[in-house]
Scaffold this motif. Sequence first.
Motif, PDB file in Angstrom:
ATOM      1  N   HIS A 556      -4.326 -57.391  12.500  1.00 47.94           N
ATOM      2  CA  HIS A 556      -4.263 -57.754  11.079  1.00 47.94           C
ATOM      3  C   HIS A 556      -2.900 -57.370  10.499  1.00 47.94           C
ATOM      4  O   HIS A 556      -2.399 -56.286  10.746  1.00 47.94           O
ATOM      5  CB  HIS A 556      -5.376 -57.033  10.299  1.00 47.94           C
ATOM      6  CG  HIS A 556      -6.750 -57.576  10.600  1.00 47.94           C
ATOM      7  ND1 HIS A 556      -7.174 -58.801  10.172  1.00 47.94           N
ATOM      8  CD2 HIS A 556      -7.792 -57.031  11.274  1.00 47.94           C
ATOM      9  CE1 HIS A 556      -8.414 -59.013  10.575  1.00 47.94           C
ATOM     10  NE2 HIS A 556      -8.824 -57.936  11.268  1.00 47.94           N
ATOM     11  N   ASP A 557      -2.352 -58.301   9.730  1.00 50.41           N
ATOM     12  CA  ASP A 557      -1.126 -57.979   9.014  1.00 50.41           C
ATOM     13  C   ASP A 557      -1.483 -57.529   7.605  1.00 50.41           C
ATOM     14  O   ASP A 557      -2.669 -57.509   7.237  1.00 50.41           O
ATOM     15  CB  ASP A 557      -0.179 -59.194   8.990  1.00 50.41           C
ATOM     16  CG  ASP A 557      -0.779 -60.397   8.297  1.00 50.41           C
ATOM     17  OD1 ASP A 557      -1.855 -60.252   7.692  1.00 50.41           O
ATOM     18  OD2 ASP A 557      -0.180 -61.497   8.357  1.00 50.41           O
ATOM     19  N   PRO A 558      -0.528 -57.086   6.796  1.00 51.35           N
ATOM     20  CA  PRO A 558      -0.854 -56.583   5.445  1.00 51.35           C
ATOM     21  C   PRO A 558      -1.618 -57.579   4.583  1.00 51.35           C
ATOM     22  O   PRO A 558      -2.367 -57.172   3.697  1.00 51.35           O
ATOM     23  CB  PRO A 558       0.525 -56.285   4.850  1.00 51.35           C
ATOM     24  CG  PRO A 558       1.398 -55.974   6.043  1.00 51.35           C
ATOM     25  CD  PRO A 558       0.901 -56.871   7.137  1.00 51.35           C
ATOM     26  N   SER A 559      -1.481 -58.890   4.834  1.00 52.58           N
ATOM     27  CA  SER A 559      -2.197 -59.873   4.018  1.00 52.58           C
ATOM     28  C   SER A 559      -3.591 -60.145   4.540  1.00 52.58           C
ATOM     29  O   SER A 559      -4.332 -60.927   3.951  1.00 52.58           O
ATOM     30  CB  SER A 559      -1.398 -61.184   3.970  1.00 52.58           C
ATOM     31  OG  SER A 559      -1.307 -61.753   5.279  1.00 52.58           O
ATOM     32  N   GLY A 560      -3.981 -59.501   5.650  1.00 51.16           N
ATOM     33  CA  GLY A 560      -5.308 -59.709   6.213  1.00 51.16           C
ATOM     34  C   GLY A 560      -5.359 -60.796   7.261  1.00 51.16           C
ATOM     35  O   GLY A 560      -6.422 -61.040   7.826  1.00 51.16           O
ATOM     36  N   GLN A 561      -4.230 -61.494   7.510  1.00 56.17           N
ATOM     37  CA  GLN A 561      -4.186 -62.531   8.528  1.00 56.17           C
ATOM     38  C   GLN A 561      -4.027 -61.902   9.900  1.00 56.17           C
ATOM     39  O   GLN A 561      -3.550 -60.770  10.042  1.00 56.17           O
ATOM     40  CB  GLN A 561      -3.026 -63.479   8.248  1.00 56.17           C
ATOM     41  CG  GLN A 561      -3.080 -64.167   6.906  1.00 56.17           C
ATOM     42  CD  GLN A 561      -4.095 -65.287   6.868  1.00 56.17           C
ATOM     43  OE1 GLN A 561      -4.610 -65.708   7.893  1.00 56.17           O
ATOM     44  NE2 GLN A 561      -4.425 -65.736   5.660  1.00 56.17           N
ATOM     45  N   CYS A 562      -4.431 -62.647  10.969  1.00 56.82           N
ATOM     46  CA  CYS A 562      -4.240 -62.200  12.344  1.00 56.82           C
ATOM     47  C   CYS A 562      -2.870 -62.646  12.806  1.00 56.82           C
ATOM     48  O   CYS A 562      -2.588 -63.853  12.874  1.00 56.82           O
ATOM     49  CB  CYS A 562      -5.328 -62.775  13.259  1.00 56.82           C
ATOM     50  SG  CYS A 562      -6.939 -62.017  13.012  1.00 56.82           S
ATOM     51  N   ALA A 563      -2.008 -61.717  13.109  1.00 56.39           N
ATOM     52  CA  ALA A 563      -0.651 -62.016  13.552  1.00 56.39           C
ATOM     53  C   ALA A 563      -0.478 -61.603  14.998  1.00 56.39           C
ATOM     54  O   ALA A 563      -1.080 -60.616  15.467  1.00 56.39           O
ATOM     55  CB  ALA A 563       0.358 -61.296  12.668  1.00 56.39           C
ATOM     56  N   ASP A 564       0.375 -62.364  15.746  1.00 54.74           N
ATOM     57  CA  ASP A 564       0.615 -62.090  17.160  1.00 54.74           C
ATOM     58  C   ASP A 564       1.314 -60.748  17.316  1.00 54.74           C
ATOM     59  O   ASP A 564       2.185 -60.379  16.534  1.00 54.74           O
ATOM     60  CB  ASP A 564       1.465 -63.208  17.754  1.00 54.74           C
ATOM     61  CG  ASP A 564       1.873 -62.894  19.174  1.00 54.74           C
ATOM     62  OD1 ASP A 564       1.008 -62.691  20.018  1.00 54.74           O
ATOM     63  OD2 ASP A 564       3.115 -62.865  19.413  1.00 54.74           O
ATOM     64  N   ILE A 565       0.969 -60.013  18.380  1.00 57.34           N
ATOM     65  CA  ILE A 565       1.619 -58.747  18.722  1.00 57.34           C
ATOM     66  C   ILE A 565       2.764 -59.064  19.671  1.00 57.34           C
ATOM     67  O   ILE A 565       2.551 -59.660  20.735  1.00 57.34           O
ATOM     68  CB  ILE A 565       0.628 -57.764  19.377  1.00 57.34           C
ATOM     69  CG1 ILE A 565      -0.528 -57.442  18.435  1.00 57.34           C
ATOM     70  CG2 ILE A 565       1.353 -56.486  19.790  1.00 57.34           C
ATOM     71  CD1 ILE A 565      -1.617 -56.601  19.075  1.00 57.34           C
ATOM     72  N   ASN A 566       4.033 -58.704  19.296  1.00 56.55           N
ATOM     73  CA  ASN A 566       5.204 -58.941  20.140  1.00 56.55           C
ATOM     74  C   ASN A 566       5.349 -57.760  21.086  1.00 56.55           C
ATOM     75  O   ASN A 566       5.937 -56.733  20.765  1.00 56.55           O
ATOM     76  CB  ASN A 566       6.451 -59.096  19.282  1.00 56.55           C
ATOM     77  CG  ASN A 566       7.647 -59.587  20.092  1.00 56.55           C
ATOM     78  OD1 ASN A 566       7.614 -59.623  21.327  1.00 56.55           O
ATOM     79  ND2 ASN A 566       8.720 -59.972  19.405  1.00 56.55           N
ATOM     80  N   GLU A 567       4.787 -57.940  22.313  1.00 51.49           N
ATOM     81  CA  GLU A 567       4.803 -56.852  23.283  1.00 51.49           C
ATOM     82  C   GLU A 567       6.225 -56.524  23.733  1.00 51.49           C
ATOM     83  O   GLU A 567       6.477 -55.391  24.209  1.00 51.49           O
ATOM     84  CB  GLU A 567       3.956 -57.229  24.499  1.00 51.49           C
ATOM     85  CG  GLU A 567       2.457 -57.371  24.224  1.00 51.49           C
ATOM     86  CD  GLU A 567       2.087 -58.739  23.668  1.00 51.49           C
ATOM     87  OE1 GLU A 567       0.910 -58.964  23.397  1.00 51.49           O
ATOM     88  OE2 GLU A 567       3.015 -59.581  23.473  1.00 51.49           O
ATOM     89  N   CYS A 568       7.179 -57.479  23.600  1.00 49.93           N
ATOM     90  CA  CYS A 568       8.554 -57.249  24.050  1.00 49.93           C
ATOM     91  C   CYS A 568       9.259 -56.185  23.226  1.00 49.93           C
ATOM     92  O   CYS A 568      10.318 -55.676  23.616  1.00 49.93           O
ATOM     93  CB  CYS A 568       9.343 -58.553  24.008  1.00 49.93           C
ATOM     94  SG  CYS A 568       8.715 -59.835  25.131  1.00 49.93           S
ATOM     95  N   LEU A 569       8.666 -55.843  22.063  1.00 48.94           N
ATOM     96  CA  LEU A 569       9.280 -54.832  21.221  1.00 48.94           C
ATOM     97  C   LEU A 569       8.840 -53.414  21.576  1.00 48.94           C
ATOM     98  O   LEU A 569       9.374 -52.462  21.014  1.00 48.94           O
ATOM     99  CB  LEU A 569       8.945 -55.113  19.746  1.00 48.94           C
ATOM    100  CG  LEU A 569       9.415 -56.472  19.183  1.00 48.94           C
ATOM    101  CD1 LEU A 569       8.935 -56.621  17.741  1.00 48.94           C
ATOM    102  CD2 LEU A 569      10.930 -56.596  19.266  1.00 48.94           C
ATOM    103  N   PHE A 570       7.939 -53.307  22.513  1.00 49.32           N
ATOM    104  CA  PHE A 570       7.389 -51.985  22.856  1.00 49.32           C
ATOM    105  C   PHE A 570       8.022 -51.455  24.130  1.00 49.32           C
ATOM    106  O   PHE A 570       7.362 -51.152  25.115  1.00 49.32           O
ATOM    107  CB  PHE A 570       5.864 -52.062  23.027  1.00 49.32           C
ATOM    108  CG  PHE A 570       5.146 -52.401  21.754  1.00 49.32           C
ATOM    109  CD1 PHE A 570       4.841 -51.410  20.838  1.00 49.32           C
ATOM    110  CD2 PHE A 570       4.778 -53.700  21.470  1.00 49.32           C
ATOM    111  CE1 PHE A 570       4.178 -51.730  19.659  1.00 49.32           C
ATOM    112  CE2 PHE A 570       4.121 -54.007  20.302  1.00 49.32           C
ATOM    113  CZ  PHE A 570       3.813 -53.027  19.381  1.00 49.32           C
ATOM    114  N   GLY A 571       9.372 -51.364  24.188  1.00 48.74           N
ATOM    115  CA  GLY A 571      10.035 -50.733  25.333  1.00 48.74           C
ATOM    116  C   GLY A 571      10.212 -51.699  26.475  1.00 48.74           C
ATOM    117  O   GLY A 571      10.144 -52.923  26.336  1.00 48.74           O
ATOM    118  N   SER A 572      10.491 -51.124  27.696  1.00 46.86           N
ATOM    119  CA  SER A 572      10.756 -51.896  28.907  1.00 46.86           C
ATOM    120  C   SER A 572       9.433 -52.283  29.545  1.00 46.86           C
ATOM    121  O   SER A 572       8.873 -51.565  30.387  1.00 46.86           O
ATOM    122  CB  SER A 572      11.616 -51.106  29.895  1.00 46.86           C
ATOM    123  OG  SER A 572      12.844 -50.757  29.298  1.00 46.86           O
TER     124      SER A 572
END
Length: 868
Positions: A556-572
Motif C-alpha cells: 500500500h502506498d500513502p493513498s491506499g493504492q497497491c504500488a509495485d515494490i522495486n526490489e532493485c532498490l534493496f541492495g545487491s
Amino acid sequence: MDMRLFQLFLIAIVRLSYIKGELGNIVETCCMAGTDWAQQDSRCDNYPSVVSKVEDTDQQACRLILEVCCVKAKQNAQCEKGKQDGQAQLGSCVVRVTEMGTEDYKECCQCCRLGGMTRAMGMECQPPKIGIPCDITFMECCTGIINPGGGEGHSYTNRSTDIADIDECTVFSPEQLCSQICINTIGSYRCTCRQGYSLARDGRTCYLTSSVVATCEENNPCNQDCVDTDSGPKCLCHNGFQLTKDRVTCEDIDECRMGKAKCGPSEVCVNTVGNYTCQPGNQVTCPTGFVYDSTSRRCVLRRTSTDCSAGYGFNTVSGICEDIDECIVQQHNCSSPNEVCENNAGSYGCVCSEGFYQNPRSRNCEDIDECARRMDQCTSSQRCENTIGSYACRRLVGCGTGYTLDEETQECKDQNECELGIHDCVAGYSCVNLQGSFRCVAVTCPQGQRFSQTTKQCESVICPRGLRADSYGMCTDIDECEKTPCESFQRCVNTYGSYQCINLINCRPGFEVGPSGDTCVDIDECQRGTHDCKAGQECSNRPGSFVCACPQGYRHDPSGQCADINECLFGSVCPLNSRCVNTQGSYACECSDGLQKVGSYCEDIDECQNSNLCQHRCVNIVGSYHCMCNPGYSLAADQRTCIDIDECQEYSSRGRLCGGDCINELGSYRCSCPEGWRLLGNGRSCQDINECEEGLSKCQGPDTTCFNTRGSYKCPVVECPSGFVRTPLGPRQNRGEVVGESDDVLCRKSCVFHDVDCLLNKTTTVAYQFLALPTIKEVIRPSVLLNITAKGFVLVPQLSLHVVYGNELELFDTIVEGESAAFRLVKPLLGPAIHHVTLRLENRNYVGNTLISAHNSHVTIDVSHYDF
C-alpha cells in the motif's frame, strides 16, 4: 536651351496676355522663382507649391514660365562649370549623363578647350561660327577674358594685362550675345531692349511687356494679309480663302462642297484654288495636263506613278497622286511608349497619347501630372492623385467606422464585420451585422447541454449518479423513492443524489435483515461488490466487515493504492557483471552487454573468435571488442572495415610530401619526378638535371649558348651587335630574390678608330641574360629578378631603368635606388611560358640631363609548368 526657342516661348506667353489680360506682368516674377528653384532641386518639373504673388487663374501659365527659366538656369550653370573644367590645364570634360544640362556642359567645356589650345599655339582667335554658346565660350577662353555670366552687370577678368579691350558686339553677331541691342563696354558688354520690351533676368533676353502691343512689322505670323489692331496683329485671307484654327494660316474654300457655288441644274461645280467654275455635267473639261477629281470636284495635275511625291501614292483609277495613310499601312516609326501615329497630308506625325506630352529635350512622351497643373475636375472634398495617362479623385474625409470606401465609385459602403472576421464577439456569442456596426448575441444551448467557458462550446451535461440535467443544464436530484426501491420491511428515504432504505429492524453495521425479516445476517461486501477496495487489491470478507490486501510484490502506498515494490532498490540482489531489472510484482537479473550468463554468473564473450568481425585486426576487451588497421589504412565509419589513406591528399595541407608528383599506393605512397628531373636519395626531393653542366646537351656552334631550364635546356644563338665583342660576364652578382637558373652573355663596345657612329653610340654594353623560373602563383610583394649596379659612371649617377618592350601584361616593374637598379616581378607568373623583355639602363648628368652612357639587357625568362 536655344535662345531662339526661349524667345518664342516668351512671345507665346505674351500673346496669351492679350487673351487673359494680365499674364505679361508675371513673366519676371515666375522666371525669378524658376531661377531660384534651379539651385534647390535636381529637376525643374516638380515645383512643390503655387507661386506667391500670382493669381490662381495665372498659375498654369506661371508654372510654364517657371520650368523654362529653371531649365535655362541649370544650362547656364552647367556651361559655366564646363568653362572652368575646360580651362584647368586643358582637362577632360567628364560629367554624369543623368544630370540636367550635360549637353551644355560638354559643349562649353570642349569649346573652351578648343579656345585654350588655339591661344597656346599662338593662332589668331576667330570664332568657329558653330553657334552659341560655343562661339562665345571659344572667344573667352582663347583671349583669356572670361565672362562669368554675360550681360549687364557682369565683370570680366583680364588674364593678360597687355590685351586691349575686345568689342564683343563686333566679334560676335548681335543676336549671338543679346536678343535685341548689344552695347560694348571696357572689358565687357551689356544688352538693352527696344521700347516696349523688358530685359529678362539672364541679362540677354528681351520679352514683350503688356503695356506695348506688337505690330505686323515686328511680328507678322500671317501667311497672307496682316493688319494691326488694338490687341495686336490680326490675320486676313484673300477672297476664296478662309482662316484655319490656328488663326494665322489661310486655306482654300471649297465652294462646291460647302454649297456656296451658283451653278445651273445641269452644270457641274468644279472647285479651283481661290474660286470655282461651272461646267456642263456631261463634259467636264480640264486644262491640258490636268484631270478632274470627283472627290475634291476640282481639276488637279495629271500624274504618273513616278511623279508622286514622298507620302503620296498613284491612284490608277483617278490618275492622281493621293495621300498614303502611313498609320494604316504601318509605314511609320512611332514606336516609343505612349506614342501614336497621326496621318497628315503627304506625311504623318507621332503624337503622344491622351494624358501624355512630349518632352522637348528627350523627345519622349511623358505623363502629364494633371494634379500639379490643376487640370483635374476633383471637388473640394476630394484630393487629386496622378496616374499614368490620367488622374483619380480621392476622398479627403474618411467614411467613418463601419464603412469602407469603394475605390471605383468613391462611395462609402457598409462593411460586414461578421463576414470579414473583424468583430470582437467572444466565444459563446454570435455576430449579427448592422449598418455601420454589428451586435454580439449570446449562444442558446439545447436541452441537456450547457455552455462551457473552457471549450467555449455547448457540451452535454454529465451529472453524477442520482442527478439529472434540467432545462437550464443544471444537475438536480432524482427522487428514487418514487419507484419503491426498498424491501417490504424497509422504509425509503430520499437523499441528494441517492436514497436510503431504513430497516424497520435495526442491525449492527456489516449486517442486514435476513430473508425471514426478523433476524440479522452478515453482509458479504466482497460478493456484492459493495466494498471499496482499489484496483489490483484483493477483497476478503469478514463478519460485519471486509479487508483489502495487496498481491505479492506490491504494498500500500500513502493513498491506499497497491504500488509495485522495486526490489532493485534493496541492495545487491543480482550477481556481479549483471544489472537488476524491476518488473511488476518481481524483478529479473540480466548480464551486461558483451557478457553471457553461465550458471549464476556472467562471463565475458570473446568476439574476436569470429574471424569475419574485423577486416585487419581484432582486439578483445571486457564486454566488447575493438578493430584496428595496418599502417597506411584508417578505420571506416562502420568501425570494422579498413580503407586506404591517400597520403598525397591527406597531408597536402601540411606541405609537399614529394618534391615532384605524389602517387598514392595501397597502404603507402611514392614520389616521382617529371622528365628532366632526378629523384634524390631521400625518395622525396626532385633535382633538376643541368644538361649544360653534365654534358648532356646537344648545343653546337661558336655563338651557341647552352641555357639550362627547369626540366630541360635550350640552345639560343647569341651574336653581338656590330661594334660589340663578346666577353665573360664575370661573377653572377646580379641575381635577384627569386631563385632560378641563369646563363648570361655580355657584349662590350669595341670600336675601331674610324667608326664614328660606334664611337658616338652611348650604349657601352649589351647583355643577353637567360632566367629559368618555376611557376609563381602568388606575389605578396615585388620580387627582384635582376640587380644591376652602376660601375664606371660619373661620381653622382642619375640612373633610370625602364622596360623597352615585353611588359604588355604589366608583370614586371623597375626601381632605381642610388647606384643600384632592379628588375622586379610584381604579378603571378604562370607557365609554361617564355617572356622576352628588353631593359635599358641609362646614366644621365644632373647638370644638363645629358645621356652619359647606357646599357641594354635582353632577358629571356623561361617559366616552368611546375612550381618547384
